[in-house]
Design a protein around this motif. Structure first.
Motif, mmCIF file in Angstrom:
data_model
loop_
_atom_site.group_PDB
_atom_site.id
_atom_site.type_symbol
_atom_site.label_atom_id
_atom_site.label_comp_id
_atom_site.label_asym_id
_atom_site.label_seq_id
_atom_site.Cartn_x
_atom_site.Cartn_y
_atom_site.Cartn_z
ATOM 1 N N PHE A 1 4.259 129.105 -65.975
ATOM 2 C CA PHE A 1 4.828 127.854 -64.897
ATOM 3 C C PHE A 1 5.911 128.569 -64.069
ATOM 4 C CE2 PHE A 1 6.615 127.520 -69.137
ATOM 5 C CZ PHE A 1 8.022 127.607 -68.994
ATOM 6 N N ALA A 2 6.167 127.932 -63.094
ATOM 7 C CA ALA A 2 7.362 128.242 -62.045
ATOM 8 C C ALA A 2 8.562 127.829 -62.480
ATOM 9 C CB ALA A 2 7.129 127.557 -60.749
ATOM 10 N N GLY A 3 9.812 128.413 -62.042
ATOM 11 C CA GLY A 3 10.988 127.973 -62.650
ATOM 12 C C GLY A 3 11.760 129.283 -62.993
ATOM 13 N N PRO A 4 12.960 128.974 -63.222
ATOM 14 C CA PRO A 4 13.711 130.280 -64.030
ATOM 15 C C PRO A 4 13.323 130.574 -65.153
ATOM 16 C CG PRO A 4 15.056 127.991 -64.246
ATOM 17 C CD PRO A 4 13.960 127.890 -63.084
ATOM 18 N N PRO A 5 13.566 131.643 -65.561
ATOM 19 C CA PRO A 5 13.281 132.173 -66.818
ATOM 20 C C PRO A 5 13.345 131.272 -67.961
ATOM 21 C CG PRO A 5 14.238 134.043 -65.697
ATOM 22 C CD PRO A 5 14.573 132.859 -65.143
ATOM 23 N N ASP A 6 12.588 131.195 -69.018
ATOM 24 C CA ASP A 6 12.687 130.041 -69.994
ATOM 25 C C ASP A 6 12.179 130.730 -71.382
ATOM 26 O OD1 ASP A 6 13.423 127.711 -71.142
ATOM 27 O OD2 ASP A 6 12.246 126.422 -70.053
ATOM 28 N N ASN A 7 12.445 129.937 -72.320
ATOM 29 C CA ASN A 7 12.036 130.363 -73.496
ATOM 30 C C ASN A 7 11.475 129.242 -74.591
ATOM 31 O OD1 ASN A 7 12.934 133.528 -73.677
ATOM 32 N ND2 ASN A 7 14.869 132.554 -73.574
ATOM 33 N N GLY A 8 10.454 129.543 -75.096
ATOM 34 C CA GLY A 8 9.980 128.500 -76.081
ATOM 35 C C GLY A 8 10.881 128.263 -77.331
#
Length: 263
Positions: free
Chosen positions: A249-256
């Protein structure tokens, strides 16, 4: 567009059936997605089905929306709050009615488009078919948050292959979004569909591979599971690194969720 819109509609309606039967306390349950409640998850989906409908049916209004958002927010956290605010102010029945109306109009608008038509979004423009796939992926992923917190088993999605395809095609994004060099090592992906059929992507002669359940692959690329909490087999350094950083998905880096959350 008929098939992807049919799959998207199924995903939305199935999630609607689940949340429509919830008690007030269930709506307040806190999910693993940024500490959002179940209500927040539906607020998020309703808002972006609304802006997606603008892009598909009224591009000028969507362009104006982008200008207004850029004037209103300074960072992603502000945008998230804006996207949740309208739904949070509603009682549950109002929220459900808003969501139903926006997604109905979105599907109607998408069905009028050619799959190759380009639609504006918050990042680069997308084809209409990819745009619809992204809405399905969002609905599926945020729906997973709700199934998880309620400890309910979800039905198998007929649109799972769309989610898996987005997961594969965002290989480069998963690295570049984190400021990492995109590896030039090919990875062959073989996933077992719920039906037992095999879905494959890439060059079958590639040395590095990812094999396993299509559903688990989708959970990893949408950051609903850590790869170590699945039975996916990542053969090769690049394959492993991809699954540790995957973001469909778009957007800044993320973590689950961290490893061990669902082991």
């Amino acid at each position: 567009m008929n098939q992807i819109c049919s799959d998207l509609t199924w995903e939305q309606n199935t999630l609607d059936t689940l949340v429509s039967s919830l008690k007030p306390d269930d709506w307040a349950a806190v999910t693993l997605c940024d500490g959002w409640t179940v209500k927040d998850e539906i607020c998020h989906l309703a808002y972006f089905d609304y802006t997606a409908r603008l892009s598909a049916a009224d591009p000028a209004s969507f362009d104006q929306h982008l200008v207004e958002i850029q004037q209103k927010i300074k960072e992603m956290a502000d945008f998230i709050e804006v996207s949740l605010a309208k739904g949070r102010a509603m009682v549950i029945e109002q929220l459900l009615q808003w969501w139903r109306e926006e997604r109905r109009k979105l599907i109607e608008a998408l069905l009028r488009l050619d799959p190759h038509d380009r639609l504006s979004w918050y990042g680069p423009p997308m084809s209409a078919s990819s745009f619809a796939s992204a809405r399905l992926m969002e609905t599926w992923a945020h729906g997973q948050d709700i199934y998880d917190v309620l400890k309910k088993k979800r039905p198998v999605s007929p649109g799972l292959k769309h989610v898996a395809h987005l997961g594969v095609t965002t290989f480069g994004w998963s690295f570049s979004n984190r400021g990492m060099i995109v590896p030039d090592t090919p990875v062959f992906v073989t996933l077992t569909a719920p039906s037992g059929n095999l879905w494959t992507w890439g060059d079958e002669t590639a040395v590095e591979t990812i094999t396993g359940s299509a559903e688990e692959f989708c959970l990893v690329v949408t950051q609903r599971r850590h790869v170590d909490d699945t039975a996916l087999v990542c053969d090769g350094r690049t394959a492993r690194q991809w699954m540790l950083n995957a973001q469909a998905f778009a957007g800044p880096p993320d973590n689950g969720p961290p490893a061990g959350t669902f082991r």
